[in-house]
Scaffold this active site. Structure first.
Site, short mmCIF file in Angstrom:
data_model
loop_
_atom_site.label_atom_id
_atom_site.label_comp_id
_atom_site.label_asym_id
_atom_site.label_seq_id
_atom_site.Cartn_x
_atom_site.Cartn_y
_atom_site.Cartn_z
CG ASP A 1 -32.80 36.57 -16.56
OD1 ASP A 1 -31.63 37.01 -16.52
OD2 ASP A 1 -33.46 36.25 -15.55
CG ASP B 1 -31.43 40.08 -13.56
OD1 ASP B 1 -32.00 39.54 -14.54
OD2 ASP B 1 -30.76 41.12 -13.67
CG ASP C 1 -29.21 39.33 -19.47
OD1 ASP C 1 -28.97 38.63 -20.46
OD2 ASP C 1 -29.45 38.86 -18.33
CG ASP D 1 -38.56 57.23 -28.95
OD1 ASP D 1 -39.23 56.20 -29.02
OD2 ASP D 1 -38.80 58.16 -28.16
CD GLU E 1 -42.21 56.03 -32.30
OE1 GLU E 1 -43.13 55.39 -31.78
OE2 GLU E 1 -41.42 56.71 -31.63
C1 NOJ Z 1 -42.08 55.83 -28.54
C2 NOJ Z 1 -41.62 54.54 -27.94
O1 NOJ Z 1 -41.88 53.51 -28.85
C3 NOJ Z 1 -42.35 54.38 -26.63
O2 NOJ Z 1 -42.19 53.10 -26.08
C4 NOJ Z 1 -41.88 55.46 -25.70
O3 NOJ Z 1 -42.62 55.39 -24.50
C5 NOJ Z 1 -42.08 56.84 -26.32
N1 NOJ Z 1 -41.67 56.91 -27.68
C6 NOJ Z 1 -41.30 57.90 -25.56
O4 NOJ Z 1 -39.94 57.74 -25.77
#
Ligand code: NOJ
Length: 532
Positions: A21, A25, A29, A194, A259
């Site tokens: 940080d 705050d 960041d 993601d 992922e």
């Molecule tokens: C996988 C991410 O790693 C996780 O942190 C997130 O909550 C979910 N996808 C939804 O985006």
């Protein structure tokens, strides 16, 4: 064919809210990351992956985006993001942003418009149906949610406030490709993608078949009594991976790290038919629930080598912002943590390390009902010990506590009165400053191993051959590239082992007691050596 840089790299994952940080705050960041870049550089990692810091109501800590091209004010500004990219490149490093393509926040103007009527210009940007089918969301329960405005249901793969975009609408696809290009154009070296395997759902919305499986596992996302046949890993998602790849190729070699979930042959499909025409890398989350023994890792490596042979490259990951920290699985045993790091940094694959793992940060247990993470609120009526018995992390706040830099207040993370999540009580013993001074610490072990990895091309690009005939509890493999070769010997047992092994030079020893004696190698319990 030349190995792309992202197959030779090493990745350090930063959870921006918890890293450093800079403005007091209580929230990490972008300027904070810039200030700590030298630390990561000295540690030896080339690439940083930063979890999302875009505009967001933060209902899922940034994985619910309300603008893909704006920065959430608590993290900084667009200028800070540009400066970060520049500073990373100045150090010869790479930076990977987190691209949440599958869904937006419910607060995104696109969704607000889409929800407003059945015939607005964005009416078809999300997945709307008059009636839900039987699909379950990833977090359990129906993923269909009713909207009064439209008198219809929208689909959310994860949580109700994260509606899925409709990639069958060409405008959505075009807009998201433009978003990707926006950042590539600014110099970003690629993306972590993601929940990429849910991008497409069955076009006919067929019901999923029944299954006896209750809890989804890493190799099989089926669960909650249904086979996840139609809501993920659809053929269109594999094709989309290739399309996304060709969009990125316009900018040169850029990393696409997916992922995804499913068995190894499915996740491998995301890499394309030939190497480099799909995503460049995918996570294989089986190893996030590793068992700490030689036999487990031997079989894991064998399976990985079968499914991701050269010219594919696997990723080795043992923790992240959603799962238990690895030291938690190792009963807090630092000797085991060093051995695990040694495997991760010498095996054939791209290592991906979550911040704080290098100092052995531990989980910080916290109650479900006060969690900032939305997931535990769904499960707060189930006694916690059940999840603990199953080894499942439900409250992800527990692995997102601030980085422990030193022994001063707030572990040197922030000068604020209160940090966004509490700092772990053990920060006085477990922190970067202390471990930097101690030669055999986990941190310094990782530094040394990273140095060797960065010097030895065979460790980054070479082939891997598992050695047979070693005593039980010992895992050994040879890494080879042209005329360079090194051998890694790891003792996963708690007992000292001594065995015949010829070598000409010792490159690294996990402890002073490991080593060579004439033509034999001696490894103390959880010891390891690299020899040649
Ligand atoms: C996988 C991410 O790693 C996780 O942190 C997130 O909550 C979910 N996808 C939804 O985006």
């Amino acid at each position: 064919m030349k190995t792309p840089w992202y197959h030779r790299t090493s990745i350090y994952q930063i959870y921006p809210r918890s890293f450093y940080d800079s403005n007091g705050d209580g929230i990490g960041d972008l300027q904070g990351i810039i200030q700590k870049l030298d630390y990561i550089h000295e540690l030896g990692f080339e690439t940083i992956w930063i979890s999302p810091f875009f505009s967001s109501p933060q209902a899922d800590m940034g994985y619910d985006i309300s603008s893909y091209t704006d920065i959430a004010p608590e993290y900084g500004t667009l200028d800070d993001a540009l400066q970060l990219i520049q500073e990373v490149h100045k150090r010869g490093m790479k930076v990977v942003f987190d691209m949440v393509m599958n869904h937006t926040s419910i607060e995104h103007p696109w969704f607000k418009e889409s929800r407003s009527s059945r015939d607005n210009p964005k009416a078809d940007w999300y997945i709307w149906r008059d009636k839900p089918n039987n699909w379950q969301s990833i977090t359990g329960g129906s993923g269909w949610h009713y909207s009064k405005e439209r008198g219809q249901y929208f689909w959310s793969s994860f949580l109700p406030f994260q509606p899925d975009l409709n990639y069958r609408n060409p405008e959505v696809k075009k807009t998201m490709f433009e978003t990707v290009c926006f950042w590539l154009d600014k110099g970003v070296d690629g993306f972590r993608l993601d929940i990429f395997n849910v991008i497409y759902k069955d076009a006919k919305f067929r019901n999923n078949p029944f299954s006896f499986k209750l809890i989804p596992t890493e190799d099989d996302p089926s669960g909650f009594f249904q086979e996840a046949k139609y809501n993920l890993n659809q053929p269109e998602s594999f094709e989309f991976a290739k399309e996304l790849r060709s969009v990125c190729d316009e900018f040169g070699e850029r990393i696409l790290l997916g992922e995804v979930s499913g068995d190894k042959s499915i996740i491998r499909t995301f890499l394309g038919d030939e190497v480099n025409n799909g995503l460049g890398l995918v996570f294989d989350f089986e190893m996030l629930s590793f068992q700490f023994n030689a036999d487990y890792f031997r079989k894991l490596i064998e399976r990985i080598e079968t499914h991701f042979p050269n010219p594919f490259m696997p990723v080795y990951v043992f923790s992240n912002h959603d799962r238990h920290r690895s030291i938690h699985r190792l009963e807090g045993d630092l000797r085991k943590a060093k051995l695990l790091a040694m495997l991760q940094l010498t095996v054939r694959g791209v290592p991906c390390m979550y911040f704080g793992e290098e100092i052995g940060m531990t989980d910080l247990p916290q109650p479900f009902n006060t969690a900032l993470d939305p997931v535990p609120h769904k499960f707060k009526f189930i006694p916690r010990f059940i999840f603990d018995l199953l080894g499942l992390l439900v409250n992800r706040d527990e692995v997102r506590a601030p980085m422990q830099w030193d022994g001063t207040r707030n572990a040197g993370f922030s000068s604020a009165e209160k940090t966004w999540l509490p700092v772990h009580g053990k920060y006085k013993e477990i922190n970067v400053e202390i471990e930097s001074k101690e030669d055999g610490s986990l941190l310094n072990t990782i530094r040394k191993l990273m140095k060797i990895r960065n010097e030895k091309t065979s460790l980054r690009e070479g082939s891997l051959e598992i050695l047979n005939g070693l005593p039980s509890g010992i895992l050994g493999y040879q890494r080879k590239l042209k005329n360079e070769n090194v051998t890694v010997l790891l003792n996963f047992s708690g007992q000292e082992k001594e065995f015949q092994f010829e070598f000409s030079e010792s490159i690294f020893k996990l402890s002073d007691k490991d080593g060579a004696k004439e033509k034999a190698v001696r490894l103390k319990g959880f010891g390891g050596v690299i020899v040649k």
